[in-house]
Design a protein around this motif. Structure first.
Motif, PDB file in Angstrom:
ATOM      1  N   ALA A  25      40.674  40.364  39.470  1.00  0.00           N
ATOM      2  CA  ALA A  25      41.354  40.206  40.708  1.00  0.00           C
ATOM      3  C   ALA A  25      41.846  41.674  41.272  1.00  0.00           C
ATOM      4  CB  ALA A  25      42.945  39.419  40.260  1.00  0.00           C
ATOM      5  N   ARG A  26      41.902  42.406  40.368  1.00  0.00           N
ATOM      6  CA  ARG A  26      42.221  44.048  40.688  1.00  0.00           C
ATOM      7  C   ARG A  26      41.201  44.624  41.202  1.00  0.00           C
ATOM      8  NH1 ARG A  26      43.615  45.880  36.064  1.00  0.00           N
ATOM      9  NH2 ARG A  26      46.038  45.471  36.288  1.00  0.00           N
ATOM     10  N   ASP A  74      48.055  47.632  30.702  1.00  0.00           N
ATOM     11  CA  ASP A  74      47.543  47.737  31.910  1.00  0.00           C
ATOM     12  C   ASP A  74      47.086  49.275  32.189  1.00  0.00           C
ATOM     13  OD1 ASP A  74      47.965  45.108  32.304  1.00  0.00           O
ATOM     14  OD2 ASP A  74      49.935  45.381  33.264  1.00  0.00           O
ATOM     15  N   VAL A 126      42.531  39.178  35.227  1.00  0.00           N
ATOM     16  CA  VAL A 126      43.393  40.182  35.946  1.00  0.00           C
ATOM     17  C   VAL A 126      42.570  41.584  36.470  1.00  0.00           C
ATOM     18  CG1 VAL A 126      45.086  41.814  35.777  1.00  0.00           C
ATOM     19  CG2 VAL A 126      45.560  39.539  34.920  1.00  0.00           C
ATOM     20  N   THR A 127      41.446  41.730  35.655  1.00  0.00           N
ATOM     21  CA  THR A 127      40.660  43.100  36.050  1.00  0.00           C
ATOM     22  C   THR A 127      39.862  42.403  37.287  1.00  0.00           C
ATOM     23  OG1 THR A 127      40.736  43.684  33.557  1.00  0.00           O
ATOM     24  CG2 THR A 127      39.137  44.527  35.353  1.00  0.00           C
ATOM     25  N   GLN A 155      41.855  36.356  29.985  1.00  0.00           N
ATOM     26  CA  GLN A 155      42.913  36.370  30.635  1.00  0.00           C
ATOM     27  C   GLN A 155      42.973  37.805  31.427  1.00  0.00           C
ATOM     28  OE1 GLN A 155      43.109  34.973  27.873  1.00  0.00           O
ATOM     29  NE2 GLN A 155      44.096  32.911  27.824  1.00  0.00           N
ATOM     30  N   PHE A 156      42.732  38.847  30.427  1.00  0.00           N
ATOM     31  CA  PHE A 156      42.754  40.140  30.993  1.00  0.00           C
ATOM     32  C   PHE A 156      41.588  40.335  31.691  1.00  0.00           C
ATOM     33  CE2 PHE A 156      45.734  41.157  27.501  1.00  0.00           C
ATOM     34  CZ  PHE A 156      46.719  42.245  28.128  1.00  0.00           C
TER      35      PHE A 156
END
Length: 468
Positions: free
Chosen positions: A276-277, A209, A273-274, A269-270
């Motif tokens: 959303a961040r 992360d 997440v990125t 998937q990553f």
């Protein structure tokens, strides 16, 4: 010298006569002219030719000697540094650009070392090795399994697989150490080995992360790799008497993390997440901007000082520290008066509220003073003539009562006892109802506006602490 007489050597008459051959050589006097004089011009020409050849050989030797001496003059360019060597040992290092004199070769030489920046791209060391044109692909291998030994990869601190492409820039800054401690042809191989080792160690202490965070985190990781690479290069040549690494004259200028990627099968998937961040960061930025806009609209430049004082006041109230609360309240009043730490005046809505409050205070004081003046005047009139004052006040009050919109005046004859049945005037009732509703609407609007302005200052009860 005289000529030989042929009869002189004849035998005696008693001896036998032998046949004789003709003379092969006849000698004459030295001063006589003969064929030997013809050899002098040839000898002279030969001597002249030998003398010219000797002079030419001398000139060539002088020229060769001058060229040998001049070969010791060497120019160092702007992007170079020189090392002067005599009999295999350095005499001077770090020679700047310009003309320098050294012992001619093979007794000595001037070794020139380029000092400009050199760039190395690590596009395949930690990137899947599919095809040559895939090394610059942003999404390596969504459906392809990694092959150990062929595909490059990194192991993170949380035991995840990641891929990265790097760029290294270095220069030769200490040419004396560079010449004396580094073999020819080994420079790039040693730098690549040290850099790859530093990358593996740095990423092994970083979670995936943290590795995939935006550029700020990548910059910190790149600086860490740069420091580790420089430390490894400095330790290659060993340590001096004081225990300090000697180094090989190589300085790492910069390290750039060009690309980074999670495993191919987990890219989506990553990416989620990125995303959303990123959305969270954008929302946080928008909220901070809205907060700053609201605070500036409420109190202007003094908003930060005022908000901090209010938070400290609430904390003092929660801890029942009355002395501190009184002191902080006086500080808040001082901020309202322009006595903040920055010396800025309160502006915005707070300034309007303060101005309105000041106007209301002045109006209330003025009204109270007017009422006091009327009371004192009526008191003096009552003391002078009570009946006149009562009659005047009753007439004034009666006139005010009759002027009310809900009062209807009716004229009746005197001396009789009439019986009157009346109902409400619908026009008057309607007008009264409209005015009542209008007053209620104005009051509700003012209440909502007041509540909206108060919500800007309303915080959760309790001690407010800064987020770590």
């Amino acid at each position: 010298m005289s000529e030989l007489d042929p009869q002189a050597d004849q035998p005696q008459q008693n001896e036998a006569v032998t046949p004789e051959r003709a003379a092969s050589v006849q000698l004459r006097a030295g001063g006589a002219e003969g064929d030997s004089s013809l050899m002098d011009p040839a000898n002279q020409s030969l001597a002249d030719a030998l003398r010219i050849t000797f002079r030419g050989l001398q000139l060539v030797m002088i020229l060769l000697g001058a060229a040998f001496v001049v070969s010791g003059f060497t120019t160092v360019e702007l992007a170079e540094r020189g090392v002067s060597v005599f009999l295999g040992k350095p005499r001077a290092t770090e020679l700047e650009s310009g003309l320098h004199v050294t012992a001619p070769y093979p007794f000595g030489e001037l070794i020139k070392v380029p000092t400009g920046n050199v760039q190395i791209d690590f596009a395949a060391s930690f990137w899947p090795n599919f095809l040559a044109d895939n090394k610059n692909d942003e999404t390596p291998g969504r459906d392809r399994e990694l092959v150990p030994g062929e595909d490059g990869s990194l192991i993170t601190a949380d035991l995840n697989i990641a891929h990265a492409q790097w760029q290294l820039t270095y220069r030769r800054d200490r040419v004396g150490d560079y010449i004396g401690r580094l073999l020819d042809g080994e420079e790039q191989r040693i730098i690549e080995a040290a850099f790859e080792r530093a990358v593996v160690r740095a990423v092994a202490e970083t979670t995936i992360d943290e590795l995939l965070k935006p550029e700020a985190a990548s910059g910190a990781l790149a600086e860490r790799v740069q420091r580790e690479t420089q430390a490894l290069l400095d330790r290659i040549a060993g340590y001096d008497d004081e225990g300090q690494p000697q180094g090989i004259g190589i300085s790492i200028e910069s390290v750039l993390l060009r690309r980074k990627s999670p495993p191919g099968r987990l890219i989506e998937q990553f990416a989620a997440v990125t995303s959303a961040r990123t959305d969270a960061q954008r929302a946080r930025t928008d909220a901070e901007a809205a907060r700053a806009e609201i605070l500036n609209g409420v109190a202007g430049l003094a908003a930060s000082d005022l908000l901090g004082a209010i938070n400290r006041y609430e904390a003092a109230i929660e801890t029942e520290d009355r002395t501190a609360a009184t002191t902080i309240l006086a500080e808040i009043d001082g901020i309202f008066d322009g006595e903040s730490s920055q010396g800025t005046l309160v502006s915005g809505d707070v300034a309007g509220v303060l101005a309105t409050a000041e106007a209301d205070r002045a109006a209330i004081v003025s009204t109270a003073r007017g009422d006091l003046a009327i009371f004192l005047a009526k008191q003096a009139s009552f003391e002078a003539n009570p009946s006149v004052m009562v009659a005047r006040d009753w007439a004034e009050s009666y006139s005010i009562f009759l002027a009310k919109p809900f009062v209807q005046a009716m004229r009746l004859p005197t001396g009789v006892s009439p019986y009157v049945v009346i109902n409400e005037d619908p026009d008057i009732i309607k007008e009264m109802d409209e005015k009542i509703k209008e007053a209620e609407a104005v009051a509700a609007f003012e209440e909502r506006d007041r509540a909206r302005r108060l919500d800007r200052f309303r915080t959760e009860r309790g001690i407010i602490r800064d987020e770590e």
